[in-house]
Design an enzyme around this catalytic site. Structure first.
Site, PDB file in Angstrom:
ATOM      1  N   SER A 165     -40.684 -13.282 -82.674  1.00 28.90           N
ATOM      2  CA  SER A 165     -42.088 -13.034 -82.402  1.00 28.90           C
ATOM      3  C   SER A 165     -42.408 -13.523 -80.987  1.00 28.90           C
ATOM      4  O   SER A 165     -41.657 -13.254 -80.069  1.00 28.90           O
ATOM      5  CB  SER A 165     -42.950 -13.701 -83.473  1.00 28.90           C
ATOM      6  N   ASP A 438     -42.422  -3.101 -88.710  1.00 26.66           N
ATOM      7  CA  ASP A 438     -43.201  -4.122 -88.003  1.00 26.66           C
ATOM      8  C   ASP A 438     -44.056  -3.492 -86.908  1.00 26.66           C
ATOM      9  O   ASP A 438     -43.525  -2.920 -85.957  1.00 26.66           O
ATOM     10  CB  ASP A 438     -42.238  -5.139 -87.391  1.00 26.66           C
ATOM     11  N   HIS A 463     -41.180  -7.699 -89.718  1.00 28.22           N
ATOM     12  CA  HIS A 463     -41.225  -8.676 -88.640  1.00 28.22           C
ATOM     13  C   HIS A 463     -40.146  -9.748 -88.798  1.00 28.22           C
ATOM     14  O   HIS A 463     -40.119 -10.476 -89.792  1.00 28.22           O
ATOM     15  CB  HIS A 463     -42.614  -9.322 -88.639  1.00 28.22           C
TER      16      HIS A 463
END
Length: 495
Positions: A165, A438, A463
């Protein structure tokens, strides 16, 4: 109260704002293996301002180590912390543990300044938040790396950075800015492009929902149309208040409350999509069995009534899962939470539940570096148009002061992309895994930048899915992606 800020974590705090997760893209920790103890906290004396040599102030930054797999001459794996507490479970679990065992790596994990227990300043006032930036975080990594090289005798070892991320972006940027310190990087689900109006987010949500058939998006679109119709008179406001279990009566002419409500209801779907079937199984967090199939099953079940009734049922299910009696939709409550400047109201304790009162620090980074605002401005999504980009940019001024204008945010985003290169990132020995489900892949690298900056686009995964421990039920493309990452790391270590 506002429902738990799921993006980005697995923690609990005094107040929560689920809606804020649309600004975030956090990596959840996996579960702690039974009978395993995570390593203890350690503390590093870190520089407050790396770009002012006359400022000699320091602070204590939290980190973790694991030398269990290390053999002399092995590499050093550095996990990069992000916009939440660094969870030491990552020191004993996750795909990188398999890689570490394979190549006899020394493991380090550095918590990001202003998150978790790493408090550089006495509070998170606007005056102190000037020390919160990705550039300062990268300099933290560099200072930490040099110190560990010297103190642990790891100067001749090859260092590989890992992040998922926002920390995935940091991993790539660390390799970009400090290539003499880090030999390679695994930048998972990394949004490397700063963008003010991230309207593509909901377009990917639409595409991910469509994998179950178009009926799901059609029902959500009709639910939002019916909600909009109910907004037209006070009788409709009462209906929304009751059916969606609002904590206080809806004022349908309060544009900020309406926008906040619609964004929170959209968030119910967004978060399921973003983390769909991602093997996180993290400690203490509920609702991990709520998947795209579950959401679309509710929304397409005509026995549940008209679409807006099904949408209310979805909201009630999520409220119940998180043990919330009602949904606090008011903008004033949101602002009250985000204006809190004490660490007491801006710190979570890892591993205790779904709630993360960390919005003030991360929202500041969106206002001064990234944008990332997932508005309803695209016509190609089913969630209406009630929370436009202005709803988000106005928050920067309302939280931090009048100088945090639309123009300042735009200039900050331009500066970020100028600084790091956006999609014109020039790096070597970096791999960019992303999942097709994602929504953040829209701001990431999904095609090779070069022969030595490769993309792994994993169909059907969400994700940061490749960072979690392997399961027998993993799809073959996810297993293959993890193996490809392992082979790349081995290749880099030979170079």
């Amino acid at each position: 109260m506002h429902r738990g800020l799921v993006l980005l974590l697995g923690l609990i705090g005094a107040t929560c704002a689920l809606r804020l997760s649309r600004h975030r893209k956090f990596l959840y920790p996996p579960a702690l293996p039974e009978g395993t103890e995570p390593p203890p906290d350690q503390w590093f004396t870190q520089t407050l301002d790396h770009f002012n040599p006359t400022d000699t102030r320091t602070w204590q930054q939290r980190y973790f180590t694991n030398a269990t797999f290390y053999k002399p001459g092995g590499p050093v794996f550095l996990m990069i912390g992000g916009e939440g507490p660094a969870n030491p479970v990552w020191m004993v679990e996750g795909a990188w543990i398999s890689y570490a065992k394979d190549v006899n790596a020394y493991l380090l994990y550095l918590e990001h300044r202003f998150y978790g227990q790493s408090h550089p300043t006495e509070d998170v006032s606007v005056e102190n938040l000037v020390y919160l930036s990705s550039e300062q975080a990268l300099a933290d990594l560099a200072t930490f790396t040099v110190s560990m090289q010297e103190n642990l005798g790891l100067k001749e070892n090859k260092w590989i950075a890992f992040g998922g991320s926002y920390p995935g972006s940091l991993a790539a940027w660390y390799r970009l800015k400090y290539p003499h310190l880090v030999h390679g990087a695994v930048a998972t689900s990394a949004p490397i492009v700063a963008q003010l109006n991230f309207k593509e987010y909901l377009e990917v949500v639409r595409d991910s929902l469509a994998t179950t058939g178009e009926e799901c998006n059609t029902a959500i679109k009709e639910a939002h149309r019916q909600l909009h119709t109910l907004l037209q008179d006070k009788t409709g406001w009462i209906t929304i208040t009751e059916k969606f279990r609002l904590c206080t009566p809806l004022d349908g002419i309060n544009d900020q409350d309406v926008a906040n409500l619609f964004s929170m209801l959209t968030e119910n779907v967004e978060d399921v999509v973003q983390y769909n079937e991602d093997n996180r199984a993290f400690e203490g967090v509920k609702g991990t069995n709520i998947t795209i199939d579950v959401v679309c099953g509710i929304m397409t079940d005509k026995a549940g009534g008209v679409p807006v009734a099904r949408y209310a049922a979805l909201n009630s299910m999520i409220l119940d899962v998180y043990d919330e009696e009602c949904l606090d939709h008011t903008y004033d409550t949101l602002m009250k939470e985000l204006k809190e400047t004490s660490w007491e109201n801006n710190t979570s304790v890892a591993g205790k539940g779904p709630c993360f009162p960390l919005g003030r620090a991360w929202t500041y980074q969106t206002c001064t570096e990234f944008g990332f605002y997932q508005s309803s401005d695209s016509a190609d999504q089913p969630f209406g148009n009630e929370f436009p980009i202005e709803f988000f940019t106005q928050q920067c001024q309302d939280i931090y002061g009048s100088r945090f204008t639309y123009s300042l945010i735009e200039a900050s985003i331009k500066r970020t992309n100028t600084n790091y290169g956006g999609r014109n990132l020039k790096v070597t020995r970096v791999v960019f895994p992303n999942g097709s489900v994602d929504p953040w892949h829209a701001l990431g690298v999904t095609a090779d930048l070069s022969t030595d900056a490769t993309a792994i686009f994993i169909n059907g995964t969400a994700h940061c899915a490749n960072m979690y421990p392997a399961l027998p039920t993993d799809p073959p493309q996810l297993t293959q992606a993890r193996e490809q990452i392992a082979q790349l790391i081995k290749k880099w270590l030979q170079e």
